[in-house]
Design an enzyme around this catalytic site. Structure first.
Site, short mmCIF file in Angstrom:
data_model
loop_
_atom_site.label_atom_id
_atom_site.label_comp_id
_atom_site.label_asym_id
_atom_site.label_seq_id
_atom_site.Cartn_x
_atom_site.Cartn_y
_atom_site.Cartn_z
CG HIS A 1 59.62 7.86 16.07
ND1 HIS A 1 59.12 8.17 14.83
CD2 HIS A 1 58.55 7.71 16.88
CE1 HIS A 1 57.80 8.23 14.89
NE2 HIS A 1 57.43 7.94 16.12
CB CYS B 1 56.07 5.11 14.51
SG CYS B 1 54.95 5.58 15.84
CD GLU C 1 62.19 8.68 12.97
OE1 GLU C 1 62.45 7.47 13.15
OE2 GLU C 1 61.03 9.13 13.02
#
Ligand SMILES: *[C@@H]1O[C@H](CO)[C@@H](O)[C@H](O)[C@H]1NC(C)=O
Ligand SMILES: *[C@@H]1O[C@H](CO)[C@@H](O)[C@H](O)[C@H]1NC(C)=O
Ligand SMILES: *[C@@H]1O[C@H](CO)[C@@H](O)[C@H](O)[C@H]1NC(C)=O
Ligand SMILES: CC(=O)N[C@H]1CO[C@H](CO)[C@@H](O)[C@@H]1O
Length: 615
Positions: free
Chosen positions: A536, A407, A538
């Site tokens: 993102h 990001c 994650e």
């Protein structure tokens, strides 16, 4: 009939109720049951998107763009499920729902009260959400875990406790079990039961009887037998209803710890789980899950070599804000059989001014960066500290150290390239300087600018790997697929007018959005590992299925052979963590109209850093 397991907490919060709840869910999954989860947060906020990270930890983004508490991340990861924004219930949401109904006249002009209107709304909500399919079977879950935030006795949780008291009768005794998580302080080797007695007592006073008491010990010593006996006696439960959860080497051991004390057998009997039909296929899947989980936890214990990662960010003292990033690194380290050594560097410590003002901090920070096997720049907000991040990125690029930018980290990699390779010294983002003449990163055009922050591009979005990118490590880590899906949360993007120049100078955008207009994955070809993602990733990592970019990054930071090994593994075995039906393109969703979730979210302006920015 859905079975409900409510997990409440006593004494103090923050002792791992979420981990105990998700571990219980995982254990039931290993028996073949389909499990979903609901998190109740007894505060007035409608969502987590506007909360200050200092107070709140990570803002976790779901497929549908819901911005929730990091606990839902726990459930998604442990249970390998895909949850929706309705899986988070806050007091604010319940009140809003009731007030809206009242305005519409749904209550026929009756007096609207906490009991029964609020408490009914809570129960209806739980029952409705518990039925939503969350995994690849597309079927209704068998079991729903309901985690009640806060502690019993708080003013805030009172309506929820009362709702649960009623709920046990609504769904019936054999469909409702309560796990109460309590603290057993260890004072110089003496395990104190008084706080547990007190909290169980107040729980009973509110009309709820615990089926299991999970006793947290914040030390590595297990709950002693005589302590168990004492709790059993004073809390009016059988001894096999008292569980000890002491500190173990990692949270991934908690399911094994609970299992060894017979939690599954107890719940099976208590909830009559044998009456729930499960297919042979689900039983097989459960067995395989159990084996792989055990293998993972024992493997991580045996791991001898380390992998050193440095995370260059802001608020590095607020590690909870990077919970999912940490988890992604952990999961990847399991896969490559290394112990993760994670160092946190406050990015502003890397800036030249620090050399004069705080030389010790400056040198420590640089020593960490120079000694790292891999450099990670995660998402973040505001302009403070970005110069330090740019210096770290430059170092990674020039010294050929594996780099991953997420990001804001992705956008900064683009700015770094513009400044140092394209020689545009003023290149920046319009987020940091609205009137800049050299905007490498710009505000996304379709997003409203009318109020502070405006809206964001949120939720699961596709990325299409471009023609001729078969070489791309990112693509290969995603199994060589052409189209992949990750969650987004941003307002700014790479300036489309600069893309041609970037490409000609060697900065490749291997992945773009479906229209090919928005740059989403960047990679350098002549670098061991240099990757940035606007998304993102994650948020979609799983212990047994690490997020591909993180896996590649951690492998590259370990050794180049490991990277190639993982690429080969992924090419054969990659499966996305989302069920098929959640991966619907924007075009399919709204006839080509861009979908902006979380309409009209006004951001609170904090200390000049923005609050929850996301870049
Ligand atoms: C996790 O869920 C995904 C999608 O729902 C599925 O394809 C995958 O097989 C699951 N993984 C495990 C380990 O169960
Ligand atoms: C167990 O884990 C190791 C790595 O830790 C892996 O090489 C092995 O294939 C795994 N075995 C199973 C049965 O999954
Ligand atoms: C960069 O910014 C400075 C100060 O704003 C300005 O004086 C200079 O001309 C700019 N340089 C370029 C190459 O645009
Ligand atoms: C953004 C967010 O998470 N808020 C949603 C929470 O759930 C309620 C009820 O479905 C929605 O109306 C909110 O928008």
């Amino acid at each position: 009939m859905t079975k409900y397991i409510v997990v409440s907490g006593g004494v103090v919060s923050g002792i791992g109720k979420g981990v105990i709840a998700s571990s219980t869910g995982l254990l039931l999954k290993t028996k073949g049951y389909k499990v979903t989860a609901i998190k109740i947060d007894p505060y007035m906020n409608i969502d987590a998107g506007t909360m200050r990270p200092q107070e709140h930890g990570e803002v976790y983004v779901l497929n549908d763009g819901g911005e929730v508490d990091l606990d839902l991340g726990n459930y998604e990861r442990y249970l390998n499920v895909t949850l929706s924004r309705d899986n988070n219930i806050t007091t604010g949401k319940i009140y809003r729902e009731v007030i809206e109904k009242e305005r519409k006249g749904d209550y026929l002009g009756k007096t609207v009260q906490i009991v029964p209107h609020i408490t009914n709304e809570i129960q209806d909500w739980i029952q409705r959400v518990a039925k939503i399919p969350v995994d690849e079977t597309g079927e209704e879950p068998d079991i729903c875990i309901v985690e009640l935030g806060g502690t019993v006795g708080d003013i805030e949780s009172a309506p929820f406790i009362e709702a649960m008291r009623q709920f046990q009768f609504r769904v019936g005794h054999e469909n409702f079990a309560l796990i109460h998580v309590s603290l057993v302080p260890d004072m110089h080797g003496e395990q104190k039961t008084k706080p547990t007695q007190t909290t169980v007592h107040s729980l009973r006073g509110l009309g709820l009887l615990p089926d299991l008491i999970a006793c947290r010990l914040l030390v590595p010593q297990a709950l002693r037998d005589d302590t168990k006996e004492k709790i059993s006696m004073f809390c009016h439960v059988a001894k096999n209803q008292v569980f000890g959860v002491h500190d173990v080497s990692s949270v991934y051991h908690v399911p094994l710890l609970l299992q060894s004390q017979g939690i599954v057998e107890y719940l099976k009997k208590r909830l009559n789980l044998d009456t729930v039909k499960i297919s042979n296929e689900m039983v097989e899947r459960g067995i395989s899950l159990s084996k792989r989980w055990r293998n993972m936890t024992s493997g991580s214990e045996r791991a001898f070599d380390t992998v050193n990662i440095v995370l260059v960010g802001k608020y590095t003292d607020l590690r909870d804000s990077y919970m999912s990033v940490t988890k992604s690194l952990e999961h990847s380290a399991f896969r490559v059989n290394r112990k993760l050594v994670l160092q946190w560097v406050e990015s502003s410590d890397l800036e030249p001014e620090m050399q004069e003002n705080h030389p010790a901090k400056y040198h420590d920070a640089w020593r960490a960066v120079v000694g790292a096997g891999g450099i990670l720049v995660p998402g973040g907000f505001g302009s403070r500290g970005t110069e330090g991040m740019l210096l770290a990125i430059k170092y990674a690029r020039e010294q050929k150290i594996p780099f991953l930018g997420i990001c804001l980290g992705f956008q900064l990699a683009v700015i770094e390239w513009s400044r140092n390779v394209l020689s545009i010294p003023n290149a920046t983002s319009t987020e940091f300087d609205q009137s800049t003449q050299s905007p490498a990163i710009v505000f996304m055009p379709e997003i409203s600018k009318t109020h502070m922050g405006g809206t964001m591009r949120l939720g699961l979005r596709p990325t299409v790997f471009q023609e001729g990118t078969e070489w791309s490590k990112a693509r290969r880590l995603y199994g060589g697929k052409e189209k992949i899906w990750e969650r987004h949360r941003h307002r700014y993007e790479v300036n489309p007018e600069w893309v041609q120049t970037f490409r000609e100078s060697g900065l490749e955008f291997v992945g773009k959005d479906e229209k090919g207009e928005r740059m989403q994955v960047l990679e350098l070809r002549d670098h061991p590992f240099f990757m940035g993602l606007q998304a993102h990733p994650e948020f979609c990592t799983r212990p047994l299925n690490p997020s591909p970019p993180f896996l590649g990054f951690v492998a590259a930071a370990s050794d180049p052979e490991s990277l190639e090994e993982q690429v080969q593994y992924q090419l054969k075995n990659f499966t996305p963590p989302h069920p098929e039906d959640s991966m619907v393109s924007e075009a399919e969703l709204r006839n080509g109209q861009p979908v902006i979730y979380g309409k009209d979210q006004v951001l609170v302006n904090g200390n000049g850093d923005g609050v929850n920015g996301s870049s």
